[in-house]
Write a protein that holds these residues in place. Structure first.
Motif, PDB file in Angstrom:
ATOM      1  N   PHE A 143      -5.612  -0.751   7.875  1.00  0.00           N
ATOM      2  CA  PHE A 143      -4.367  -1.037   8.585  1.00  0.00           C
ATOM      3  C   PHE A 143      -3.508  -1.926   7.695  1.00  0.00           C
ATOM      4  CE2 PHE A 143      -1.644  -3.346  11.605  1.00  0.00           C
ATOM      5  CZ  PHE A 143      -1.103  -2.265  12.283  1.00  0.00           C
ATOM      6  N   LYS A 144      -2.249  -1.514   7.505  1.00  0.00           N
ATOM      7  CA  LYS A 144      -1.367  -2.192   6.560  1.00  0.00           C
ATOM      8  C   LYS A 144      -0.052  -2.558   7.252  1.00  0.00           C
ATOM      9  CE  LYS A 144      -1.298  -0.429   2.526  1.00  0.00           C
ATOM     10  NZ  LYS A 144      -1.075   0.540   1.405  1.00  0.00           N
ATOM     11  N   VAL A 145       0.450  -3.744   6.938  1.00  0.00           N
ATOM     12  CA  VAL A 145       1.743  -4.204   7.458  1.00  0.00           C
ATOM     13  C   VAL A 145       2.621  -4.616   6.284  1.00  0.00           C
ATOM     14  CG1 VAL A 145       2.940  -5.822   8.964  1.00  0.00           C
ATOM     15  CG2 VAL A 145       0.625  -5.082   9.540  1.00  0.00           C
ATOM     16  N   LEU A 146       3.839  -4.107   6.259  1.00  0.00           N
ATOM     17  CA  LEU A 146       4.814  -4.475   5.233  1.00  0.00           C
ATOM     18  C   LEU A 146       6.035  -5.051   5.929  1.00  0.00           C
ATOM     19  CD1 LEU A 146       5.637  -4.375   2.190  1.00  0.00           C
ATOM     20  CD2 LEU A 146       6.743  -2.186   2.715  1.00  0.00           C
ATOM     21  N   GLY A 147       6.419  -6.298   5.589  1.00  0.00           N
ATOM     22  CA  GLY A 147       7.533  -6.956   6.258  1.00  0.00           C
ATOM     23  C   GLY A 147       8.522  -7.560   5.279  1.00  0.00           C
ATOM     24  N   LEU A 165       6.390  -8.868   1.947  1.00  0.00           N
ATOM     25  CA  LEU A 165       4.969  -9.198   1.924  1.00  0.00           C
ATOM     26  C   LEU A 165       4.189  -8.082   2.605  1.00  0.00           C
ATOM     27  CD1 LEU A 165       4.711 -13.016   2.729  1.00  0.00           C
ATOM     28  CD2 LEU A 165       4.144 -11.875   0.578  1.00  0.00           C
ATOM     29  N   GLU A 166       3.035  -7.782   2.041  1.00  0.00           N
ATOM     30  CA  GLU A 166       2.184  -6.730   2.596  1.00  0.00           C
ATOM     31  C   GLU A 166       0.788  -7.292   2.847  1.00  0.00           C
ATOM     32  OE1 GLU A 166       2.013  -2.497   0.960  1.00  0.00           O
ATOM     33  OE2 GLU A 166       0.136  -3.386   0.227  1.00  0.00           O
ATOM     34  N   GLY A 167       0.263  -7.054   4.035  1.00  0.00           N
ATOM     35  CA  GLY A 167      -1.098  -7.450   4.377  1.00  0.00           C
ATOM     36  C   GLY A 167      -1.929  -6.227   4.723  1.00  0.00           C
ATOM     37  N   THR A 168      -3.178  -6.192   4.259  1.00  0.00           N
ATOM     38  CA  THR A 168      -4.041  -5.029   4.479  1.00  0.00           C
ATOM     39  C   THR A 168      -5.430  -5.477   4.930  1.00  0.00           C
ATOM     40  OG1 THR A 168      -2.907  -3.782   2.741  1.00  0.00           O
ATOM     41  CG2 THR A 168      -5.041  -2.953   3.467  1.00  0.00           C
ATOM     42  N   ILE A 169      -5.958  -4.798   5.934  1.00  0.00           N
ATOM     43  CA  ILE A 169      -7.339  -4.979   6.372  1.00  0.00           C
ATOM     44  C   ILE A 169      -8.031  -3.624   6.337  1.00  0.00           C
ATOM     45  CG2 ILE A 169      -8.851  -5.576   8.292  1.00  0.00           C
ATOM     46  CD1 ILE A 169      -6.856  -7.602   9.204  1.00  0.00           C
ATOM     47  N   VAL A 217      -3.539  -9.291   0.265  1.00  0.00           N
ATOM     48  CA  VAL A 217      -2.149  -9.706   0.447  1.00  0.00           C
ATOM     49  C   VAL A 217      -1.390  -9.352  -0.829  1.00  0.00           C
ATOM     50  CG1 VAL A 217      -0.555 -11.621   0.857  1.00  0.00           C
ATOM     51  CG2 VAL A 217      -2.778 -11.589   1.995  1.00  0.00           C
ATOM     52  N   MET A 218      -0.206  -8.756  -0.677  1.00  0.00           N
ATOM     53  CA  MET A 218       0.598  -8.344  -1.829  1.00  0.00           C
ATOM     54  C   MET A 218       2.051  -8.762  -1.637  1.00  0.00           C
ATOM     55  SD  MET A 218       0.584  -6.487  -4.747  1.00  0.00           S
ATOM     56  CE  MET A 218      -0.747  -5.279  -4.643  1.00  0.00           C
ATOM     57  N   TYR A 219       2.644  -9.298  -2.701  1.00  0.00           N
ATOM     58  CA  TYR A 219       4.073  -9.627  -2.722  1.00  0.00           C
ATOM     59  C   TYR A 219       4.779  -8.525  -3.498  1.00  0.00           C
ATOM     60  CZ  TYR A 219       8.397 -11.961  -4.203  1.00  0.00           C
ATOM     61  OH  TYR A 219       9.707 -12.270  -4.472  1.00  0.00           O
ATOM     62  N   ARG A 220       5.808  -7.925  -2.909  1.00  0.00           N
ATOM     63  CA  ARG A 220       6.534  -6.820  -3.530  1.00  0.00           C
ATOM     64  C   ARG A 220       8.008  -7.188  -3.687  1.00  0.00           C
ATOM     65  NH1 ARG A 220       3.477  -2.182  -3.560  1.00  0.00           N
ATOM     66  NH2 ARG A 220       1.666  -2.137  -2.168  1.00  0.00           N
ATOM     67  N   ARG A 227       3.500 -12.326  10.565  1.00  0.00           N
ATOM     68  CA  ARG A 227       2.939 -13.651  10.340  1.00  0.00           C
ATOM     69  C   ARG A 227       1.525 -13.733  10.899  1.00  0.00           C
ATOM     70  NH1 ARG A 227       6.438 -18.726  12.115  1.00  0.00           N
ATOM     71  NH2 ARG A 227       7.652 -17.908  10.373  1.00  0.00           N
ATOM     72  N   THR A 228       1.312 -13.162  12.098  1.00  0.00           N
ATOM     73  CA  THR A 228      -0.026 -13.154  12.685  1.00  0.00           C
ATOM     74  C   THR A 228      -1.004 -12.405  11.787  1.00  0.00           C
ATOM     75  OG1 THR A 228       0.928 -13.210  14.903  1.00  0.00           O
ATOM     76  CG2 THR A 228      -1.368 -12.491  14.705  1.00  0.00           C
ATOM     77  N   MET A 229      -0.528 -11.296  11.206  1.00  0.00           N
ATOM     78  CA  MET A 229      -1.371 -10.506  10.313  1.00  0.00           C
ATOM     79  C   MET A 229      -1.823 -11.325   9.109  1.00  0.00           C
ATOM     80  SD  MET A 229      -2.610  -7.441   9.682  1.00  0.00           S
ATOM     81  CE  MET A 229      -3.079  -6.356   8.332  1.00  0.00           C
ATOM     82  N   LEU A 230      -0.903 -12.050   8.505  1.00  0.00           N
ATOM     83  CA  LEU A 230      -1.240 -12.853   7.336  1.00  0.00           C
ATOM     84  C   LEU A 230      -2.202 -13.983   7.692  1.00  0.00           C
ATOM     85  CD1 LEU A 230       2.136 -13.152   5.402  1.00  0.00           C
ATOM     86  CD2 LEU A 230       0.184 -11.698   4.897  1.00  0.00           C
ATOM     87  N   LEU A 231      -1.980 -14.625   8.849  1.00  0.00           N
ATOM     88  CA  LEU A 231      -2.855 -15.708   9.270  1.00  0.00           C
ATOM     89  C   LEU A 231      -4.272 -15.196   9.517  1.00  0.00           C
ATOM     90  CD1 LEU A 231      -0.523 -17.724  11.667  1.00  0.00           C
ATOM     91  CD2 LEU A 231      -1.260 -18.359   9.366  1.00  0.00           C
ATOM     92  N   ALA A 232      -4.368 -14.024  10.139  1.00  0.00           N
ATOM     93  CA  ALA A 232      -5.688 -13.443  10.394  1.00  0.00           C
ATOM     94  C   ALA A 232      -6.391 -13.104   9.083  1.00  0.00           C
ATOM     95  CB  ALA A 232      -5.548 -12.184  11.254  1.00  0.00           C
ATOM     96  N   THR A 233      -5.624 -12.578   8.134  1.00  0.00           N
ATOM     97  CA  THR A 233      -6.190 -12.255   6.822  1.00  0.00           C
ATOM     98  C   THR A 233      -6.718 -13.504   6.139  1.00  0.00           C
ATOM     99  OG1 THR A 233      -4.711 -10.373   6.549  1.00  0.00           O
ATOM    100  CG2 THR A 233      -5.696 -11.271   4.552  1.00  0.00           C
ATOM    101  N   ALA A 234      -5.924 -14.568   6.160  1.00  0.00           N
ATOM    102  CA  ALA A 234      -6.339 -15.816   5.529  1.00  0.00           C
ATOM    103  C   ALA A 234      -7.590 -16.379   6.188  1.00  0.00           C
ATOM    104  CB  ALA A 234      -5.208 -16.834   5.595  1.00  0.00           C
ATOM    105  N   ALA A 235      -7.676 -16.277   7.513  1.00  0.00           N
ATOM    106  CA  ALA A 235      -8.831 -16.806   8.235  1.00  0.00           C
ATOM    107  C   ALA A 235     -10.109 -16.075   7.831  1.00  0.00           C
ATOM    108  CB  ALA A 235      -8.609 -16.672   9.743  1.00  0.00           C
TER     109      ALA A 235
END
Length: 284
Positions: free
Chosen positions: A175-179, A155-159, A128-131, A4-12
């Motif tokens: 850096f990628k997170v898949l949750g 959900l996947e977030g990438t920076i 951001v990717m929805y899988r 969740r923190t990853m997605l919020l940072a991406t959105a910001a």
């Protein structure tokens, strides 16, 4: 850092960054996005091989996979992304361990958005990717629908951050997170890549080292309760040749370098683990 923190940072980052775009003539560049109205297509076919040997038993695993990804430019620095993939074959050489997938329609899908912003020679990209996939469709007749009658969702977030050097090389890291978002354990997987991209005449090369790590649901190992920790290092790379200004043909692959998996299968028991594939990329 949780998902969740990853997605919020991406959105910001997406909201705070002012509009800025870089025009890439090399559309194989890891930061390249199609401009508004343009479409990028990437078609892949690949095969994977894994051999395990724990000193008592040996087994070989084979897989064949194909995918199609499309990116549509909706602005000078933003693109919508969608893909579909299918596992046509996935089995071991031991019939008792055969996964028995449908082999007709083991589909997985995804869609999302990617955004670029550059600060001079410093390049950034967030995405951001929805899988999702239908587990019964994937695993076939051996899968019991009552175990989970919903589609698997994640959900996947990438920076991604890189630097455009004067010599034309672009060193970068991602850096990628898949949750999971549709299971009780909410498993998360992480992937960190460090590498570089460069074009020589009509040939584009991308190579580096990837570190995958995470923690899955706890499993029993030899009667003891394992903690599900896993990590692996891979050497990965790709080579693309520009047939025309908007079409490339290439090859890619990855090779397992080492790591540890605290489960019934240990990475120390891996004789080899690799993937090789072919790719066709087109910019319309």
């Amino acid at each position: 850092m949780n998902f969740r923190t990853m997605l919020l940072a991406t959105a910001a980052v997406m909201v705070a960054s002012s509009a800025s775009a870089k025009s890439f003539t090399d559309f194989t560049n890891p930061f390249a996005l199609p401009t508004k109205g343009k479409v990028y297509s990437e078609t892949k076919v690949q095969t994977s091989r894994l051999k395990l040997d724990d000193g008592k038993e040996k087994s070989k695993y084979k897989e064949f996979y194909a995918s199609e990804e499309l990116m549509v430019g909706v602005g000078e620095n933003t693109a919508l992304v969608g893909y579909i993939g299918n596992t046509f074959d996935s089995h071991t050489d031991d019939e008792k361990e055969k996964l028995q997938l449908n082999n007709d329609h083991n589909f997985n899908y995804g869609f999302g958005v990617r955004y670029n912003h550059d600060f001079g020679k410093v390049l950034t990209q967030v995405g951001v990717m929805y899988r999702t996939m239908d587990e019964q469709s994937f695993f076939g007749q051996n899968y019991k629908k009552e175990d989970n009658n919903r589609w698997a969702k994640a959900l996947e977030g990438t920076i991604k951050v890189g630097y455009e050097t004067d010599c034309g090389m672009t060193p970068y890291t991602s850096f990628k997170v898949l949750g999971d978002i549709d299971s009780n354990n909410n498993e998360q997987a992480y992937s960190w890549f460090v590498g570089a991209h460069k074009v020589w005449d009509k040939t584009a090369v991308d190579a580096g080292v990837r570190y995958d790590f995470g923690k899955s649901a706890e499993v029993k190992t030899g009667g003891d309760l394992g903690d599900g920790r896993n990590e692996a290092f891979y050497l990965q790379g790709s080579v693309d040749y520009y047939v025309t200004d908007n079409v490339t043909l290439g090859a890619y692959g990855e090779y397992f370098l080492g790591g540890d998996f605290d489960s019934d299968t240990h990475y120390k028991d891996v004789d080899y683990n690799y993937t090789v594939g072919l790719a066709a990329k087109v910019l319309f």
